[in-house]
Write a protein that holds these residues in place. Structure first.
Motif, PDB file in Angstrom:
ATOM      1  N   ILE A   1       0.856  -1.191   0.000  1.00 17.40           N
ATOM      2  CA  ILE A   1       0.000   0.000   0.000  1.00 17.40           C
ATOM      3  C   ILE A   1       0.890   1.238   0.000  1.00 17.40           C
ATOM      4  N   LEU A   2       0.433   2.282  -0.661  1.00 19.09           N
ATOM      5  CA  LEU A   2       1.153   3.564  -0.701  1.00 19.09           C
ATOM      6  C   LEU A   2       0.408   4.588   0.132  1.00 19.09           C
ATOM      7  N   ILE A   3       1.133   5.304   0.985  1.00 24.46           N
ATOM      8  CA  ILE A   3       0.569   6.447   1.701  1.00 24.46           C
ATOM      9  C   ILE A   3       1.356   7.678   1.267  1.00 24.46           C
ATOM     10  N   THR A   4       0.665   8.681   0.782  1.00 25.29           N
ATOM     11  CA  THR A   4       1.344   9.864   0.263  1.00 25.29           C
ATOM     12  C   THR A   4       0.367  11.026   0.144  1.00 25.29           C
ATOM     13  N   GLY A   5       0.893  12.176  -0.226  1.00 26.89           N
ATOM     14  CA  GLY A   5       0.056  13.354  -0.399  1.00 26.89           C
ATOM     15  C   GLY A   5      -0.237  13.614  -1.863  1.00 26.89           C
ATOM     16  N   ASN A   6      -0.903  14.715  -2.126  1.00 27.88           N
ATOM     17  CA  ASN A   6      -1.285  15.021  -3.505  1.00 27.88           C
ATOM     18  C   ASN A   6      -0.102  15.415  -4.387  1.00 27.88           C
ATOM     19  N   THR A   7       1.089  15.528  -3.825  1.00 31.40           N
ATOM     20  CA  THR A   7       2.292  15.650  -4.661  1.00 31.40           C
ATOM     21  C   THR A   7       2.307  14.537  -5.697  1.00 31.40           C
ATOM     22  N   THR A   8       2.049  13.313  -5.259  1.00 29.27           N
ATOM     23  CA  THR A   8       2.119  12.133  -6.117  1.00 29.27           C
ATOM     24  C   THR A   8       1.029  12.117  -7.177  1.00 29.27           C
ATOM     25  N   PHE A   9      -0.161  12.569  -6.800  1.00 26.33           N
ATOM     26  CA  PHE A   9      -1.324  12.372  -7.657  1.00 26.33           C
ATOM     27  C   PHE A   9      -1.693  13.568  -8.534  1.00 26.33           C
ATOM     28  N   THR A  10      -1.403  14.787  -8.089  1.00 25.62           N
ATOM     29  CA  THR A  10      -1.822  15.961  -8.871  1.00 25.62           C
ATOM     30  C   THR A  10      -0.685  16.931  -9.169  1.00 25.62           C
ATOM     31  N   ILE A  11       0.167  17.181  -8.188  1.00 31.32           N
ATOM     32  CA  ILE A  11       1.236  18.161  -8.392  1.00 31.32           C
ATOM     33  C   ILE A  11       2.275  17.646  -9.383  1.00 31.32           C
ATOM     34  N   ASN A  12       2.653  16.375  -9.249  1.00 42.48           N
ATOM     35  CA  ASN A  12       3.578  15.801 -10.234  1.00 42.48           C
ATOM     36  C   ASN A  12       2.991  15.865 -11.632  1.00 42.48           C
ATOM     37  N   ALA A  13       1.705  15.605 -11.746  1.00 42.22           N
ATOM     38  CA  ALA A  13       1.043  15.622 -13.054  1.00 42.22           C
ATOM     39  C   ALA A  13       1.012  17.027 -13.646  1.00 42.22           C
ATOM     40  N   ALA A  14       0.993  18.039 -12.773  1.00 44.63           N
ATOM     41  CA  ALA A  14       0.963  19.430 -13.246  1.00 44.63           C
ATOM     42  C   ALA A  14       2.355  19.938 -13.611  1.00 44.63           C
ATOM     43  N   LEU A  15       3.379  19.432 -12.930  1.00 48.13           N
ATOM     44  CA  LEU A  15       4.736  19.940 -13.126  1.00 48.13           C
ATOM     45  C   LEU A  15       5.594  19.081 -14.056  1.00 48.13           C
ATOM     46  N   LYS A  16       5.140  17.879 -14.363  1.00 47.71           N
ATOM     47  CA  LYS A  16       5.949  16.975 -15.191  1.00 47.71           C
ATOM     48  C   LYS A  16       5.164  16.552 -16.425  1.00 47.71           C
ATOM     49  N   SER A  17       5.827  16.578 -17.561  1.00 46.07           N
ATOM     50  CA  SER A  17       5.158  16.224 -18.811  1.00 46.07           C
ATOM     51  C   SER A  17       4.962  14.723 -18.951  1.00 46.07           C
ATOM     52  N   LYS A  18       5.759  13.925 -18.224  1.00 49.58           N
ATOM     53  CA  LYS A  18       5.666  12.474 -18.332  1.00 49.58           C
ATOM     54  C   LYS A  18       5.957  11.825 -16.983  1.00 49.58           C
ATOM     55  N   LEU A  19       5.133  10.869 -16.610  1.00 46.51           N
ATOM     56  CA  LEU A  19       5.319  10.135 -15.360  1.00 46.51           C
ATOM     57  C   LEU A  19       5.332   8.633 -15.655  1.00 46.51           C
ATOM     58  N   PRO A  20       6.072   7.843 -14.864  1.00 39.86           N
ATOM     59  CA  PRO A  20       6.107   6.394 -15.080  1.00 39.86           C
ATOM     60  C   PRO A  20       4.897   5.681 -14.477  1.00 39.86           C
ATOM     61  N   TYR A  21       3.921   6.427 -14.025  1.00 40.99           N
ATOM     62  CA  TYR A  21       2.671   5.867 -13.515  1.00 40.99           C
ATOM     63  C   TYR A  21       1.556   6.843 -13.877  1.00 40.99           C
ATOM     64  N   ASP A  22       0.335   6.358 -13.900  1.00 42.05           N
ATOM     65  CA  ASP A  22      -0.827   7.201 -14.169  1.00 42.05           C
ATOM     66  C   ASP A  22      -1.605   7.357 -12.863  1.00 42.05           C
ATOM     67  N   PRO A  23      -1.770   8.587 -12.371  1.00 40.97           N
ATOM     68  CA  PRO A  23      -2.459   8.777 -11.093  1.00 40.97           C
ATOM     69  C   PRO A  23      -3.841   8.127 -11.024  1.00 40.97           C
ATOM     70  N   LEU A  24      -4.530   8.038 -12.158  1.00 37.78           N
ATOM     71  CA  LEU A  24      -5.876   7.469 -12.164  1.00 37.78           C
ATOM     72  C   LEU A  24      -5.903   5.992 -12.559  1.00 37.78           C
ATOM     73  N   LYS A  25      -5.017   5.584 -13.469  1.00 40.68           N
ATOM     74  CA  LYS A  25      -5.082   4.235 -14.011  1.00 40.68           C
ATOM     75  C   LYS A  25      -4.176   3.230 -13.317  1.00 40.68           C
ATOM     76  N   SER A  26      -3.201   3.701 -12.534  1.00 36.01           N
ATOM     77  CA  SER A  26      -2.220   2.787 -11.946  1.00 36.01           C
ATOM     78  C   SER A  26      -2.558   2.340 -10.526  1.00 36.01           C
ATOM     79  N   PHE A  27      -3.591   2.932  -9.924  1.00 36.08           N
ATOM     80  CA  PHE A  27      -3.871   2.649  -8.512  1.00 36.08           C
ATOM     81  C   PHE A  27      -5.343   2.334  -8.260  1.00 36.08           C
ATOM     82  N   THR A  28      -5.555   1.598  -7.186  1.00 34.30           N
ATOM     83  CA  THR A  28      -6.892   1.401  -6.630  1.00 34.30           C
ATOM     84  C   THR A  28      -6.988   2.284  -5.394  1.00 34.30           C
TER      85      THR A  28
END
Length: 325
Positions: free
Chosen positions: A91-118
């Motif tokens: 299980i991952l515990i983290t803040g919105n850095t992982t899910f929204t801020i990274n997506a706003a500041l980075k053009s490419k991520l090795p995971y999809d905030p919506l598709k990679s997690f339950t």
């Protein structure tokens, strides 16, 4: 074959297919669970993770181990969990850095905030705070703006990593105040705080959770908090919004997710455990003492929250001219 017998045959197959999943969910957890923290030990998320670990271990009678996988603005830990087996034991515990801020500041991520997690649940939120070394001749937002305006790019501010919420807060401050500071990224909150205390950097952005003990001991100064309203844990510290930057509003929410594909019975069991945890008076008191504004939100709120916040942050990044990596 008789139609009635055929129907019964396929019904039995369907029930048999469901039986293993139901049995696994009933037995879960049958072995230790790994709770991944994408930051080094000593920071806010690590502090909260250890409270979660203690509460769930007590609740289940099964060990929940905290595993710090820091680096790359939470990307290393998030990617590890995204690639893990979807069995509920990672299980991952983290803040919105992982899910929204990274997506706003980075053009490419090795995971999809919506598709990679339950999504399992969000357990609360807290504010960030801008801190200053005691020897810095600035005690409020007006003073910091004056310093930065006089010597653009000279004064550094520490964060717990590139692309993290604290980095975004620094970028937001510069964009809204029309100033230039020098970003100094660290591999976590603890090393940034150490350099702030030692005078190697004049300012940092950190969570109220990590900053609380140092502020209580009088070792650092609080300039302002990033939420629109004042933080419950630092009621005497003004917000940036009330200090002349009315558009400044950045809240940090804490969520727990598992890899995509987690069986629904196990997901439901985990969500219920987290809900029970936040309702437990002693655990809730520990969270609040650490600086978290406890507010349980079920996994069903995750997708709309991430979608809305990511769009808002991307819009701000574009409007403010913040560089996207």
């Amino acid at each position: 074959m008789n139609p009635r017998l055929t129907s019964l045959f396929f019904s039995l197959i369907a029930v048999a297919g469901l039986a293993p999943t139901a049995a696994v969910a009933q037995e879960f957890p049958a072995r230790p669970i790994t709770l991944v923290v994408p930051y080094p030990p000593g920071g806010a998320t690590d502090t909260l993770a250890r409270i979660v670990s203690k509460a769930l271990t007590t609740q289940w009678g099964q060990t929940v181990v905290v595993d710090n996988k820091a680096g790359a603005g939470t990307i290393i830990g998030a990617q590890f969990v995204a690639n893990a087996a979807p069995d509920g034991y990672t299980i991952l515990i983290t803040g919105n850095t992982t899910f929204t801020i990274n997506a706003a500041l980075k053009s490419k991520l090795p995971y999809d905030p919506l598709k990679s997690f339950t999504p399992l649940a969000a357990i609360g939120c807290n504010s960030l705070v801008m801190l200053a070394n005691l020897n810095v001749p600035a005690s409020n937002v007006k003073d910091v703006i004056a310093m930065a305006s006089k010597d653009p790019g000279k004064h550094g501010y520490g964060t717990f990593g590139l692309g993290t919420s604290t980095h975004f807060a620094g970028e937001m401050f510069q964009a809204l105040s029309n100033t230039k500071l020098n970003h100094v990224p660290y591999k976590g909150s603890a090393p940034a705080m150490a350099d702030l205390l030692g005078g190697q950097i004049p300012f940092t952005f950190d969570t109220t959770i990590a900053a609380g003990p140092q502020l209580a001991a009088g070792k650092v100064k609080a300039i302002a908090v990033t939420t629109k309203a004042r933080s419950k844990s630092l009621p005497n510290v003004p917000s940036f919004a009330e200090s002349g930057l009315p558009e400044f509003d950045l809240s940090i929410w804490i969520a727990l997710v598992a890899p995509k594909g987690l069986p629904e019975p196990i997901r439901a069991k985990l969500e219920k455990a987290l809900a029970d945890m936040t309702r437990d008076p002693s655990t809730r008191a520990e969270f609040e003492k650490a600086g978290l504004d406890v507010e349980f939100k079920p996994g069903s709120t995750y997708e709309p929250t991430v979608t809305k916040e990511t769009a808002m942050l991307k819009s701000f990044v574009q409007r403010a001219g913040i560089a996207v990596e």
